[in-house]
Design a protein around this motif. Structure first.
Motif, PDB file in Angstrom:
ATOM      1  N   GLU F  64       0.848  -1.190   0.000  1.00  0.00           N
ATOM      2  CA  GLU F  64       0.000   0.000   0.000  1.00  0.00           C
ATOM      3  C   GLU F  64       0.878   1.233   0.000  1.00  0.00           C
ATOM      4  OE1 GLU F  64      -2.028  -0.725   3.556  1.00  0.00           O
ATOM      5  OE2 GLU F  64      -3.016  -2.508   2.795  1.00  0.00           O
ATOM      6  N   LEU F  65       0.888   1.931  -1.098  1.00  0.00           N
ATOM      7  CA  LEU F  65       1.719   3.119  -1.168  1.00  0.00           C
ATOM      8  C   LEU F  65       1.112   4.226  -0.332  1.00  0.00           C
ATOM      9  CD1 LEU F  65       2.575   2.734  -4.809  1.00  0.00           C
ATOM     10  CD2 LEU F  65       4.238   3.284  -3.091  1.00  0.00           C
ATOM     11  N   GLY F  66       1.961   4.872   0.453  1.00  0.00           N
ATOM     12  CA  GLY F  66       1.484   5.941   1.304  1.00  0.00           C
ATOM     13  C   GLY F  66       0.683   5.443   2.486  1.00  0.00           C
ATOM     14  N   GLY F  67       0.615   4.133   2.636  1.00  0.00           N
ATOM     15  CA  GLY F  67      -0.106   3.597   3.788  1.00  0.00           C
ATOM     16  C   GLY F  67      -1.611   3.658   3.656  1.00  0.00           C
ATOM     17  N   TRP F  68      -2.109   4.019   2.483  1.00  0.00           N
ATOM     18  CA  TRP F  68      -3.560   4.054   2.320  1.00  0.00           C
ATOM     19  C   TRP F  68      -4.045   2.705   1.845  1.00  0.00           C
ATOM     20  CZ3 TRP F  68      -4.952   8.159   4.672  1.00  0.00           C
ATOM     21  CH2 TRP F  68      -4.190   9.319   4.591  1.00  0.00           C
ATOM     22  N   GLY F  73      -5.917   4.290  -1.790  1.00  0.00           N
ATOM     23  CA  GLY F  73      -4.591   4.606  -2.307  1.00  0.00           C
ATOM     24  C   GLY F  73      -4.265   3.714  -3.479  1.00  0.00           C
TER      25      GLY F  73
END
Lengths: 130, 247, 166, 89, 108, 494, 83
Positions: F64-68, F73
């Motif tokens: 998950e990019l950016g933690g979303w 995300g």
């Protein structure tokens, strides 16, 4: 009636076809690039109108705007990227056009591809696209 | 003729599709009723600390896309330079102006009068991207526009002296580098790549940190975008037969 | 051009830009004010470096003070011009007899000349099509339109505090 | 008042269609540029009107960009047009 | 209410001048004479519409932005008109004369 | 979760960022640029190798990019198939880069040299990102980076034919990108999401099947142009034959396959098939075109006089093979398609690099000039022969394995006509390949054609060629290492 | 009322697109194309996308147009005639 309600979609499809027509039929390569840009913007229009909400407001939350009335912000974010991509492609294609003109002295596709020195089938290469 | 028929058929097909599509603007159609949008709209402000939800999405939720986007700009520059070549470094070249007519004094003065405002406006667009429309690339494009008019009016010679290559060159990649650096910073903070929020380190500073990082990234994109556009323009304007002026 | 002069010019530009910034941001919050001050100073330095001699030094506080009054008079001229043009355009026979006339101005410097020629463009029946040194080529819609030029020139001269010599 | 403004915007944009006629037939490139410039000014005004119809003040930023870019494009294009070496129309 | 009426009046004036400008653009015989309606009528039309909107919006921050836009319009439209005119002059476009049809308009 | 979950994103972004940093090095030390350009790709390869065995056979490694979390995300999605392809990409780009160090300095000079490496890195990174992404729009973005850099790389020598070929490529590639974007719009309108995993769920119970079908068709057309599927292949022969040889290797060995993989991805991970009969009929149509491509490409390749042109048409034919594997809709067929991507990547890259060697050493492009080449350039010739054997699909090579599975898959799918087509394709391939081998080894050269200083290409140019050609052999003999896990993955996908 | 406005904009868009496509003079086509971009920005304002309106005004009308004009200036202005 639904078709009329979706008139934005119809318009964008019309523009798409105009653009595609230009890309395929017009023989001048700069004209083709203009057609390409029209095609691109038409798709952008389509995507943005997908996210529209009747009576919606812009997705900027200043002054306590009501989130439930905002239009869909996702297509807008996507299209921003799309516009940048469109500019990049246009810039590159125009650079190629300048170089082509220096070397061939013409902007006409037929003349450009007439003396195909590298072989290949003559009939099919009149700038067809799809 | 065949292509016309083909396009007509395509148009008919697309119309058919459009007729079967969910009605536009309906709050119940799939695009507007999905939970993706709800979260963006309702929590976007808190989660990304950007009032402009679009900026929040661009920088934060879908930052990876934007990283790709800035790479595309850079790629366009590299491509144009690979095709046309850069105006040469180190020496001053006279621009063979085909018209050889100096531009109008009125236009010169007016441009000189307006350029500061255009640049300040673009700075405003970049820095206020998260609370008003605009953002990095828009600001960059506006600066690019001002430089375009500057170049066309004052000639390539003068403008390439004023915005020399040694200034543009290091800044062209700033967008990608900033983005990657911020992304790696998120990794260092214990999150995933491109995480703007890391509770372990920031604590109370979290909101302002996110805002500052957003502004940083926007500035990077703006600078990079502007420089790339200017370089592309210069590279396209430059004539093959530049005349060397020995300094 | 001394350093001090350049500095005051920069300062003036900076102040104008700062006003522009406040109008843009539409807030008086401290953060924005500080940011605006920094940015306008930065842009002022940048544009002076960018534009160099193209930036005309004739903008002084005096000019800025006289500007509103000048603008009001200009707007009045514009309204008259529009009335005039509308009369001509809506006239069924289109009573025009255009020609390009030359006019020599005594205004010195680029900025006054620019303001003058822009004012000409906005006032009745005249459009500046060329400005070389002190020679203006003006496209007049009807011959009688030339008469207003001298008055306009006086107005601009007043704005910039220029005295007619010789 | 909103309806009134909409009608005004409508009239102005229909007006712009007429201006496009000039942009379409020319006969010189300057004519076309002039036509497009006028269309641009009208569009600018419509942007401002729509801003107030929709009651969203931040669209005025867009209007500012419009004015600036209209200036940029017109000046740049006319600069290119004044160059010699163009074939006559 | 008064505000609205004044704003409406300004809008009507602006629209009227726009219409006039368009008519001139279509009717006039050559580029130079087309410059007149386009620069003057468009400037006044745009400015009066902007003023109308300023009246409509009342005292707010938007007023400042509108003033900025009006200033830009004033500056830019005159300059644009000049730039187009100059390019026409440089591009050897003949000036239309009433007396003896088309003749060289350079005055030289 | 170990640190390895971060690997895919670095595999993608490190080449991109290094591409941006490369001009600085080019400014300081031009000579170091070719070496420095290898570093990020080597880094990606190492990360890719370290990922082996870490990816679940059923499912994928998500990031998950950016933690979303995914629908909000962007998600990276590396399944076994994708990982397999990423490894191929890393390997071949690295070898082509090693090859280009000597080769390209002759064709490109000055400031363009740095631009060449920058674009090369951008292209490699974009291919990796293209394969790894789990988001439809992100796919588009990486496709555009890929497309832009490949347009420029085709034109990089700046000679007239190259620019023309590049422009033809742009004229076909750019509308196809727009079509993909339109297709994304259609999908989005019917589902309201862009994440692939999410799309799969929503497409299954979507009410707007017409929209989805047209979206699918547009996807196939859009990626089909990039993949040079038969009626849309017009750009390929020119672009591939005129580009500098390392770039031809990349375009032919990777770009085309990556695009095919995109169709594969869209077909099986997004539309998950079977939901409607119309999808299947679209795929049937694709199968017919693919069969046509096999025959057409083969015949055209036989007719060519130019060596690189011949290899390019051979690529058209082989894309047909891969598509036939996909349209078979059986695990064996898909495995064959994937394995054919590997084999085709290796073999085609090898052939193009060999052609590059001939051009570099002697300047010969025509097939007839290769008569008797064996005497002067034995190493290149042997590598060429080995790769050709793989193209023809003779047993110990990877080409045989892949084609075996393709035929097996088509038999299982009941498409006996395609089996015949595949066999005929192999015969055609034998004709055009063995002709060259015959010329090289058994024909006397023209007078003076192979005289002068009798040297083969430099070791730094031979090594990549040999690695690639031995690769075809290696993966042919040791196919049992890969095939079972691919079969598992395919069974899961179906 | 709003619908009428939108429809007018769409008509403008289609008209400009057609004009740009059909003009034989390339420069005219590009000039009209810049008008197309401007109107497209208006369309986006109607669709409540301020960021896009800004971008389109800056990029479509500004940068793209000038790039096109530079390219035309470097090549030729008229479309070649049919042979």
């Amino acid at each position: 009636m639904r078709l009329f309600h979706n008139y934005h979609y119809i318009a964008s499809m019309l523009l798409f076809c105009i653009g595609l027509y230009t890309v395929i039929v017009r023989r001048n390569i700069i004209k083709k690039l203009i057609g390409l840009n029209i095609m691109e913007t038409s798709v952008f229009l389509f995507l943005i109108s997908l996210g529209y909400l009747d009576g919606g407001i812009a997705p900027i939350g200043i002054g306590g705007a009501d989130p439930s009335r905002m239009v869909n912000p996702l297509p807008q974010a996507l299209i921003l990227t799309g516009i940048v991509v469109a500019v990049s492609v246009t810039a590159l294609a125009l650079a190629l056009v300048i170089l082509l003109y220096r070397q061939y002295g013409t902007l006409d596709v037929d003349r450009l591809f007439r003396d195909e020195e590298t072989g290949g089938e003559e009939g099919e290469e009149k700038g067809e696209t799809a | 003729m065949i292509s016309l028929v083909f396009i007509a058929a395509l148009f008919a097909l697309l119309l058919y599709v459009v007729a079967n599509m969910p009605p536009m603007g309906d709050p119940d159609n799939p695009t507007n009723s999905s939970e993706v949008i709800e979260r963006y709209l309702e929590k976007g402000g808190e989660e990304t600390h950007a009032d402009n939800v679009v900026t929040g999405i661009i920088i934060n939720y879908r930052g990876y896309d934007t990283m790709g986007e800035v790479t595309v700009i850079f790629c366009a520059l590299a491509a144009v330079l690979a095709v046309l070549g850069r105006e040469r470094r180190g020496r001053i070249y006279a621009y063979v102006d085909r018209s050889r007519v100096p531009s109008s004094v009125i236009v010169r003065t007016m441009v000189a009068l307006l350029v500061p405002f255009i640049i300040l406006f673009s700075v405003y667009t970049i820095l206020h991207g998260e609370i008003s429309p605009g953002g990095g690339f828009q600001g960059g494009a506006i600066v690019g526009g001002s430089m375009i008019v500057f170049t066309t009016i004052f000639g390539l010679l003068e403008s390439s002296q004023r915005i020399p290559q040694r200034l543009r060159f290091p800044l062209e990649g700033s967008a990608v580098i900033t983005f990657f650096a911020v992304g790696a910073l998120g990794l260092a903070g214990g999150g995933n790549f491109l995480t703007f929020a890391w509770p372990e380190i920031a604590g109370n500073l979290q909101p302002s940190l996110v805002v500052w990082l957003t502004v940083l990234v926007e500035t990077g994109i703006g600078l990079g975008g502007a420089m790339v556009l200017i370089s592309i323009l210069f590279s396209m304007i430059r004539e093959e037969e530049e005349i060397a002026v020995v300094p | 051009m001394g350093g001090g002069y350049a500095f005051s010019r920069r300062l003036l530009l900076c102040i104008i830009l700062f006003a522009f910034w406040i109008a843009l941001t539409a807030t008086l919050a401290l953060y924005d004010l500080v940011l605006g001050a920094v940015c306008s100073a930065f842009v002022a330095v940048l544009t002076v470096a960018l534009l160099g001699r193209a930036l005309d030094p004739r903008i002084t506080p005096m000019v800025l003070l006289r500007l509103p009054w000048f603008l009001l008079r200009l707007i009045w001229e514009i309204i008259k011009a529009n009335y005039d043009v509308a009369k001509i355009i809506l006239h069924p026979r289109l009573p025009i007899d255009p020609e390009i006339v030359e006019y020599r101005t005594y205004l010195p410097g680029d900025l006054p000349r620019t303001v003058f020629s822009d004012s000409i463009t906005l006032t009745p029946g005249t459009v500046t099509v060329e400005l070389e040194e002190d020679l203006l080529k003006i496209h007049c819609l009807c011959p009688y339109h030339q008469e207003g030029l001298a008055g306009l020139e006086r107005m601009v001269a007043w704005l910039f505090g220029v005295k007619r010599h010789g | 008042m909103d309806d009134f403004l909409t009608v005004i915007a409508l009239i102005i944009s229909l007006n712009a269609v007429v201006c496009l006629y000039r942009a379409a037939i020319g006969p010189t490139a300057q004519d076309r540029l002039l036509g497009v410039n006028i269309v641009g000014t009208k569009t600018l005004v419509v942007v401002i009107l729509v801003t107030f119809i929709q009651a969203e003040g931040f669209f005025l930023d867009v209007a500012i960009v419009y004015t600036l870019l209209l200036f940029v494009v017109t000046v740049a294009l006319s600069r290119y047009l004044e160059a010699e070496g163009w074939e006559e129309m | 209410m008064v505000q609205d009426i004044v704003a409406g009046a300004f809008c009507c004036v602006g629209t009227f001048f726009f219409l006039v400008g368009t008519t001139g653009l279509i009717r006039m015989p050559d580029v130079f004479s087309r410059l007149h309606p386009s620069t003057k009528c468009d400037t006044l039309g745009a400015c009066s519409l902007i003023v109308g909107m300023a009246v409509y919006s009342g005292w707010s921050w938007e007023l400042l932005k509108l003033i900025i836009i009006a200033c830009f319009v004033l500056l830019s439209s005159a300059t644009c008109g000049h730039a187009i005119g100059r390019s026409a002059l440089r591009g050897d476009i003949k000036c239309w004369r009433r007396k003896n049809g088309v003749e060289d308009g350079h005055g030289t | 979760m170990g640190a390895y979950r971060h690997f895919p994103v670095f595999m993608v972004t490190v080449p991109l960022v290094c591409a941006v940093l490369l001009p600085f090095l080019g400014y300081l030390r031009q000579k170091w640029v070719p070496w420095a350009a290898m570093l990020p790709l080597a880094f990606s390869s190492v990360l890719g190798l370290l990922l082996i065995g870490k990816i679940p056979a059923e499912g994928y490694l998500g990031y998950e990019l950016g933690g979303w979390p995914p629908p909000w995300g962007i998600e990276l999605r590396v399944d076994r198939v994708g990982h397999f392809l990423m490894l191929i990409v890393c390997g071949i780009t690295l070898l082509a880069l090693a090859f280009s160090r000597r080769y390209i300095s002759r064709e490109v000079s000055g400031g363009r040299l740095t631009a060449y490496y920058v674009l090369f890195l951008l292209m490699s990174g974009a291919m990796l990102g293209f394969v790894a992404t789990g988001d439809v729009f992100n796919l588009f973005v990486f496709m555009e980076i890929l497309a832009l850099s490949s347009y420029a790389l085709v034109a990089i020598t700046g000679n007239r034919n190259a620019v023309r070929a590049a422009f033809k490529y742009v004229l076909m590639g750019a509308p196809s990108s727009i079509m993909v974007l339109l297709a994304i719009g259609f999908i989005y309108s019917a589902t309201g999401t862009l994440n692939m995993a999410d799309l799969t769920l929503r497409i299954a119970d979507s009410r707007y099947s017409e929209v989805l079908i047209v979206a699918y068709i547009l996807f196939v057309i859009g990626f089909g142009v990039k993949a040079a599927l038969f009626p849309l292949h017009m750009w390929l022969p020119d672009a591939h034959s005129i580009a500098p040889s390392p770039i031809s290797a990349l375009l032919s060995g990777l770009l085309v396959e990556v695009s095919t993989f995109a169709i594969f991805r869209i077909t099986f991970s997004v539309f998950s098939m079977g939901s409607s009969g119309l999808f299947a009929s679209t795929l049937d149509a694709v199968g017919i075109f693919a069969a046509a491509a096999v025959l057409y490409g083969g015949i055209m390749a036989i007719l060519q006089k130019d060596l690189k042109m011949m290899i390019a048409y051979s690529t058209v034919s082989h894309i047909g093979y891969i598509f036939l594997g996909i349209t078979a809709m059986t695990a064996e067929g898909l495995t064959g398609a994937m394995y054919h991507m590997l084999d085709h990547g290796l073999a085609k890259a090898c052939l193009f690099l060999c052609a590059g060697n001939f051009i570099f050493v002697k300047g010969y492009r025509r097939i007839e000039d290769l008569k008797g080449a064996w005497r002067q350039m034995p190493w290149t010739c042997f590598a060429f022969a080995l790769a050709s054997i793989s193209v023809v699909a003779i047993p110990p090579t990877a080409g045989f394995i892949s084609k075996w599975y393709l035929i097996l898959g088509n038999i299982k799918g009941g498409n006996y006509a395609y089996v015949v087509v595949l066999l005929v394709g192999a015969i055609l391939a034998a004709v055009y390949c063995f002709r060259i081998i015959y010329y090289m080894f058994f024909q006397p050269g023209k007078e003076g054609a192979w005289e002068g200083e009798s040297r083969d290409a430099a070791p730094s140019m031979l090594a990549p060629v040999w690695v690639l050609s031995l690769g075809t052999l290696f993966f042919g003999i040791l196919s049992y290492l890969l095939i079972p896990s691919l079969l598992d993955a395919m069974n899961f996908l179906l | 009322m709003g619908t009428a406005l939108n429809l007018t904009f769409i008509v403008l868009l289609v008209v400009t697109a057609l004009l740009a496509v059909l003009a034989r003079d390339l420069l005219a086509a590009v000039i009209i194309f810049s008008a197309y971009s401007l109107i497209m920005a208006l369309m986006w304002q109607r669709l409540q996308a301020p960021d896009l309106a800004l971008t389109e005004a800056a990029v479509g009308a500004g940068v793209t147009t000038v790039l096109f004009v530079v390219a035309i200036f470097k090549t030729r202005r008229r479309e070649e005639e049919e042979e």
